[in-house]
Design an enzyme around this catalytic site. Structure first.
Site, PDB file in Angstrom:
ATOM      1  CG  HIS A  72     -25.341  52.418 -45.592  1.00 13.08           C
ATOM      2  ND1 HIS A  72     -25.349  51.980 -46.704  1.00 13.08           N
ATOM      3  CD2 HIS A  72     -26.501  52.095 -44.982  1.00 13.08           C
ATOM      4  CE1 HIS A  72     -26.691  51.303 -47.077  1.00 13.08           C
ATOM      5  NE2 HIS A  72     -27.380  51.569 -45.703  1.00 13.08           N
ATOM      6  CE1 TYR A 203     -22.739  55.959 -54.077  1.00 15.30           C
ATOM      7  CE2 TYR A 203     -23.268  57.372 -55.796  1.00 15.30           C
ATOM      8  CZ  TYR A 203     -23.190  57.253 -54.314  1.00 15.30           C
ATOM      9  OH  TYR A 203     -23.849  58.025 -53.530  1.00 15.30           O
ATOM     10  N   PRO A 294     -26.940  65.087 -58.520  1.00 17.51           N
ATOM     11  CG  PRO A 294     -28.279  63.355 -59.541  1.00 17.51           C
ATOM     12  CD  PRO A 294     -27.594  65.032 -59.810  1.00 17.51           C
ATOM     13  CE  LYS A 298     -21.132  65.397 -50.442  1.00 21.41           C
ATOM     14  NZ  LYS A 298     -21.304  64.407 -49.172  1.00 21.41           N
ATOM     15  CE1 TYR A 386     -21.680  59.035 -51.435  1.00 18.62           C
ATOM     16  CE2 TYR A 386     -21.856  58.252 -49.284  1.00 18.62           C
ATOM     17  CZ  TYR A 386     -22.223  58.052 -50.523  1.00 18.62           C
ATOM     18  OH  TYR A 386     -23.387  57.756 -50.769  1.00 18.62           O
TER      19      TYR A 386
HETATM   20  C1  DHB Z   1     -29.089  58.522 -53.225  1.00 20.39           C
HETATM   21  C2  DHB Z   1     -29.278  59.597 -53.982  1.00 20.39           C
HETATM   22  C3  DHB Z   1     -28.090  59.918 -54.523  1.00 20.39           C
HETATM   23  O1  DHB Z   1     -27.760  60.893 -55.242  1.00 20.39           O
HETATM   24  C4  DHB Z   1     -26.936  59.389 -53.965  1.00 20.39           C
HETATM   25  O2  DHB Z   1     -25.574  59.700 -54.218  1.00 20.39           O
HETATM   26  C5  DHB Z   1     -27.044  58.121 -53.112  1.00 20.39           C
HETATM   27  C6  DHB Z   1     -28.185  57.810 -52.584  1.00 20.39           C
HETATM   28  C7  DHB Z   1     -30.724  58.032 -52.853  1.00 20.39           C
HETATM   29  O3  DHB Z   1     -31.588  58.664 -53.377  1.00 20.39           O
HETATM   30  O4  DHB Z   1     -30.983  57.115 -52.032  1.00 20.39           O
END
Ligand code: DHB
Length: 392
Positions: A72, A203, A294, A298, A386
């Site tokens: 991506h 997001y 989450p 990371k 990121y």
């Molecule tokens: C996923 C999990 C995340 O915490 C995140 O920020 C982006 C993607 C995932 O599980 O695809």
């Protein structure tokens, strides 16, 4: 039994450490209480940072990742009913992230360790560690057949995740301090058989709460939405889930594709950093030493960054008996850990609905998102973090 590095925990940190040590000619044995099947099936996050992908490719773990992972080049931050794209590769000199689930990484690591005759012992029990402050610590455990075993080693790596035992071997107070932050929400996660809702992750900040559109494959989607930490998956029918996701995401430039939901889970949010990450001959890596919320995915990437540093430090020891890198392990690793901790905390605060937020706070949050997405400096900050800071 005897080995050079005894590794407690066959997650990303433990397995990658064993793999990296093997490439440097250092022996290890990995033990885990869980079964191989359990480890290979547990659903976790799915975003690999640029450096994690490079490391996998450079160390012979890149074949399936290249075939099945999806690279991506951008993500969307969504607010006020519109997507605002962060051009990850444009803002970082060409770096990207790859969608490839954590359990797939573990499947690849286990297969590779076994191919290289690595010793992985699953289904062990009654693990204890002795003599950490001497030069020959020992790990005692019961193996899968119920036999008592003693593994003598030079070093112990505590890679046993957030339900760690090894963290507590560092005496609290006199040596160990835990820095902890709790958040007033959780994520509800689903896996669904559906077409992708978007080419890139979204997001989404919404007054009803945060939502995240991720993916696993052209036919399997991973979606999350902010929920009450006391909520239960039993309260959420498929209909209620899709209605909530549509309400938080749909608009002129985005819409959710529904499908059959085949997994529901609730992820709890915490930030934790343990200092120091070492004690005598024990070195902690990954979630045993730090947990991130989450947002930003990371966790696994940090675990892998830790063991890159640890494997180099152990290599320096075995090559020339140099201990400087081992002594500096905590300081080296913690700089990156705290940066990732800060980024995960900040992305969380940027996008979530806090239960006690007033209208001032809500408008301030939108202004912050406008500042982040509408300036090159703001977008570059998101992009650099990121895709991941340099591994070590
Ligand atoms: C996923 C999990 C995340 O915490 C995140 O920020 C982006 C993607 C995932 O599980 O695809």
């Amino acid at each position: 039994m005897r080995t050079q590095v005894g590794i407690v925990g066959a997650g990303p940190a433990g397995l990658m450490l064993s793999h990296l040590l093997h490439l440097r000619g250092i022996e290890s044995v990995v033990i885990d209480k869980r079964s191989r099947e359990n480890i290979e099936k547990t659903i976790k996050a799915g975003i690999l940072e640029h450096g994690t992908v490079e490391l996998m490719q450079q160390t012979g773990l890149g074949d399936r990742l290249k075939r099945e992972g999806a690279e991506h080049h951008g993500i969307h931050l969504r607010f006020n009913g519109r997507n605002h794209r962060i051009d990850l590769s444009g803002l970082t000199g060409g770096k990207t992230v790859t969608v490839y689930a954590q359990h797939e990484v573990l499947i690849d690591l286990i297969a590779r360790r076994l191919k290289d005759d690595g010793q992985l012992l699953f289904d062990v029990d009654d693990v204890s560690v002795e003599d950490l402050t001497g030069t020959s610590p020992a790990i005692r455990f019961t193996d899968a057949d119920g036999n008592n075993q003693v593994l003598d080693c030079d070093f112990v790596a505590g890679c046993d995740g957030s339900r760690t035992y090894t963290r507590f071997l560092i005496p609290e107070g006199e040596v160990r301090t835990d820095f902890f932050h709790q958040y007033p929400f959780a994520w509800f996660g689903i896996l669904a058989e559906a077409p992708p809702s978007s080419d890139e992750l979204i997001y989404s900040r919404h007054e009803r709460g945060f939502a995240l559109i991720s993916t696993r494959s052209p036919t399997i989607q991973r979606l999350y939405f902010q929920c009450d930490p006391a909520d239960s998956v039993d309260n959420w029918s498929d209909d209620r889930i899709w209605t909530e996701l549509h309400a938080r995401v749909d608009g002129d430039d985005a819409s959710i594709s529904d499908g059959r939901i085949f997994q529901k889970d609730i992820l709890h949010f915490r930030s934790l950093v343990v200092e120091p990450m070492q004690y005598g001959r024990l070195y902690l890596a990954g979630d045993a030493a730090h947990t991130v919320p989450p947002t930003g995915a990371k966790g696994m990437n940090l675990a892998i960054a830790d063991v890159v540093v640890l494997s180099r430090a152990l290599d320096a020891f075995y090559t020339s008996r140099a201990t400087a890198a081992l002594d500096a392990y905590t300081d080296t690793v913690l700089r990156r850990v705290w940066r990732a901790q800060q980024f995960s905390y900040w992305m969380t605060s940027l996008l979530h609905r806090f239960p006690d937020e007033n209208d001032f706070g809500l408008r301030r949050q939108v202004a912050e998102l406008q500042g982040v997405t509408g300036t090159t400096a703001g977008a570059a900050y998101v992009a650099e973090n990121y895709v991941g800071l340099p591994l070590a």
